[in-house]
Scaffold this active site. Structure first.
Site, short mmCIF file in Angstrom:
data_model
loop_
_atom_site.label_atom_id
_atom_site.label_comp_id
_atom_site.label_asym_id
_atom_site.label_seq_id
_atom_site.Cartn_x
_atom_site.Cartn_y
_atom_site.Cartn_z
N HIS A 1 -10.25 1.19 1.49
CA HIS A 1 -9.74 2.48 1.99
C HIS A 1 -10.90 3.44 2.28
O HIS A 1 -10.83 4.23 3.22
CB HIS A 1 -8.80 3.14 0.98
CG HIS A 1 -7.38 2.64 1.04
ND1 HIS A 1 -6.62 2.66 2.20
CD2 HIS A 1 -6.56 2.14 0.07
CE1 HIS A 1 -5.41 2.18 1.94
NE2 HIS A 1 -5.34 1.85 0.66
N CYS B 1 0.86 -1.18 0.00
CA CYS B 1 0.00 0.00 0.00
C CYS B 1 0.89 1.23 0.00
O CYS B 1 1.90 1.27 0.72
CB CYS B 1 -0.89 -0.03 1.24
SG CYS B 1 -2.02 1.38 1.36
N HIS C 1 -9.27 -3.47 -2.69
CA HIS C 1 -8.27 -2.75 -1.88
C HIS C 1 -8.67 -1.26 -1.76
O HIS C 1 -8.60 -0.68 -0.66
CB HIS C 1 -6.89 -2.92 -2.52
CG HIS C 1 -5.77 -2.22 -1.82
ND1 HIS C 1 -4.74 -2.90 -1.17
CD2 HIS C 1 -5.48 -0.90 -1.66
CE1 HIS C 1 -3.90 -2.03 -0.65
NE2 HIS C 1 -4.31 -0.80 -0.94
N GLU C 2 -9.09 -0.67 -2.89
CA GLU C 2 -9.43 0.77 -2.88
C GLU C 2 -10.74 1.04 -2.12
O GLU C 2 -10.83 2.00 -1.35
CB GLU C 2 -9.52 1.32 -4.30
CG GLU C 2 -8.28 1.12 -5.17
CD GLU C 2 -6.97 1.38 -4.46
OE1 GLU C 2 -6.93 2.25 -3.56
OE2 GLU C 2 -5.98 0.70 -4.77
C1 NB4 Z 1 -2.79 -0.91 -4.53
C2 NB4 Z 1 -2.65 -2.37 -4.91
C3 NB4 Z 1 -2.05 -3.26 -3.82
C4 NB4 Z 1 -2.61 -4.63 -4.06
C5 NB4 Z 1 0.03 -5.56 -7.19
C6 NB4 Z 1 0.77 -4.31 -7.57
C7 NB4 Z 1 1.44 -2.15 -7.05
C8 NB4 Z 1 -0.52 -0.33 -5.40
C9 NB4 Z 1 -1.48 -0.20 -4.23
C10 NB4 Z 1 -3.84 -4.48 -4.88
C11 NB4 Z 1 -3.98 -3.02 -5.19
C12 NB4 Z 1 -1.70 1.29 -4.07
C13 NB4 Z 1 -3.83 2.07 -3.23
C14 NB4 Z 1 2.04 -2.03 -8.30
C15 NB4 Z 1 1.98 -3.12 -9.15
C16 NB4 Z 1 2.31 -4.16 -11.37
C17 NB4 Z 1 2.09 -3.58 -12.74
C18 NB4 Z 1 2.85 -2.06 -14.42
C19 NB4 Z 1 3.89 -1.06 -14.79
C20 NB4 Z 1 4.23 -0.55 -12.54
C21 NB4 Z 1 3.21 -1.56 -12.11
C22 NB4 Z 1 3.54 -2.15 -10.81
F1 NB4 Z 1 2.64 -0.90 -8.63
N1 NB4 Z 1 0.81 -3.27 -6.70
N2 NB4 Z 1 1.52 -1.07 -6.17
N3 NB4 Z 1 0.68 -0.94 -5.16
N4 NB4 Z 1 -2.55 1.61 -2.96
N5 NB4 Z 1 1.33 -4.25 -8.79
N6 NB4 Z 1 2.54 -3.10 -10.40
N7 NB4 Z 1 3.14 -2.63 -13.11
O1 NB4 Z 1 -0.83 0.10 -6.49
O2 NB4 Z 1 -2.06 1.68 -1.74
O3 NB4 Z 1 -4.65 2.07 -2.13
O4 NB4 Z 1 3.94 -0.02 -13.82
NI NI Z 2 -3.63 1.16 -0.41
#
Ligand code: NB4
Ligand code: NI
Length: 183
Positions: free
Chosen positions: A157, A110, A153-154
Site C-alpha cells: 500500500h 482489502c 500487503h501493507e
Molecule cells: C489486510 C490483510 C489481507 C490479507 C487474512 C485476514 C482480514 C485485512 C486486510 C493479508 C493482510 C486489511 C490492510 C481479517 C482476518 C483473521 C483473524 C481474528 C479475530 C478478526 C480476524 C479476522 F480480518 N484478513 N481482513 N483483512 N487491509 N484475516 N481475520 N481474526 O486485515 O486492507 O491494507 O478478529
Molecule cells: Ni489492504
C-alpha cells in the site's frame, strides 16, 4: 476514532501513489495518526466495537488507506501458532526475503476494496523488515507465515500496489499455503 468512512476505496488516487517517508522524530500528528490506526485494528477485532461502529475486521492497516500519504503501518495479528504480533511502524522496509514463496489459501481481501477478488497472491514466505517503532526505536524483525504476508500487503500500500496486481492465475496447486479462516 477511525471508522469505515475514513477508509478510502479503490479508485482513489492516493491508493496508487508512493507514500512519503516520515521524518523522525515524528510529529505529534503523525504519532497520533499511527496510534489511531492501531486503535482501529483493536476496535475492528473486538466483536462489540466492530458491531457498534460497523467495522470490517482488519489485521493490518496502512496510512494511505485513511488518505494519509505517509509511510506508516499498523499490524495486529495472531499467527498460525497463536502468538500475537502488534506493530505500529514508521518507514518499514523489507531488507531481505526468502526465495520461497507462500500464499493465503483463500486469497486476500482489502478494507479499501468492497468486492471479492478471487485468486492467489504470491508472497515471500519469510522477510526481514527494518523500521522505526512508534516509540522511535530502530528495529529489525524477522517474520514468516501470515505475519509476513500482512506486512507485504501493507508495505505494498505504501508503494501504490493493490493485492490484485499480484494475483496469478495458474499457481502450483500443491504449493504449501497458509490456511485462512477468513477472507
Ligand atoms: C489486510 C490483510 C489481507 C490479507 C487474512 C485476514 C482480514 C485485512 C486486510 C493479508 C493482510 C486489511 C490492510 C481479517 C482476518 C483473521 C483473524 C481474528 C479475530 C478478526 C480476524 C479476522 F480480518 N484478513 N481482513 N483483512 N487491509 N484475516 N481475520 N481474526 O486485515 O486492507 O491494507 O478478529
Ligand atoms: Ni489492504
Amino acid at each position: 476514532m477511525i471508522t469505515m468512512k475514513d477508509v478510502i476505496k479503490e479508485g482513489h488516487p492516493t491508493l496508487r501513489s508512493v507514500a512519503k517517508e516520515v521524518e523522525i522524530p515524528a510529529s505529534k500528528e503523525d504519532k497520533e495518526t499511527l496510534r489511531k490506526m492501531m486503535e482501529f485494528l483493536h476496535n475492528s477485532q473486538n466483536p462489540e466495537t466492530a458491531e457498534k461502529y460497523g467495522l470490517r475486521p482488519g489485521i493490518g492497516l496502512a496510512a494511505p488507506q485513511i488518505n494519509v500519504n505517509k509511510r506508516m503501518i499498523a499490524v495486529l495479528v495472531n499467527d498460525e501458532n497463536g502468538n500475537l504480533h502488534e506493530y505500529a511502524l514508521y518507514n518499514p522496509k523489507i531488507v531481505s526475503h526468502s526465495v520461497e514463496m507462500t500464499q493465503l489459501e483463500n486469497g486476500e481481501g482489502c478494507l479499501s476494496v468492497d468486492r471479492d477478488v478471487p485468486g492467489l497472491v504470491p508472497r515471500y514466505a519469510r522477510i526481514t523488515v527494518q523500521a522505526t517503532s512508534i516509540d522511535e526505536e530502530e528495529i529489525s524483525i524477522r517474520l514468516k507465515g501470515l505475519t509476513a504476508i500482512v506486512f507485504q500487503h501493507e508495505i505494498d500500500h505504501l508503494n501504490g500496489i493493490m493485492f490484485y496486481d499480484r494475483i496469478v492465475e495458474n499457481n502450483d496447486p500443491f504449493k504449501k499455503s497458509i490456511p485462512s479462516s477468513f477472507k
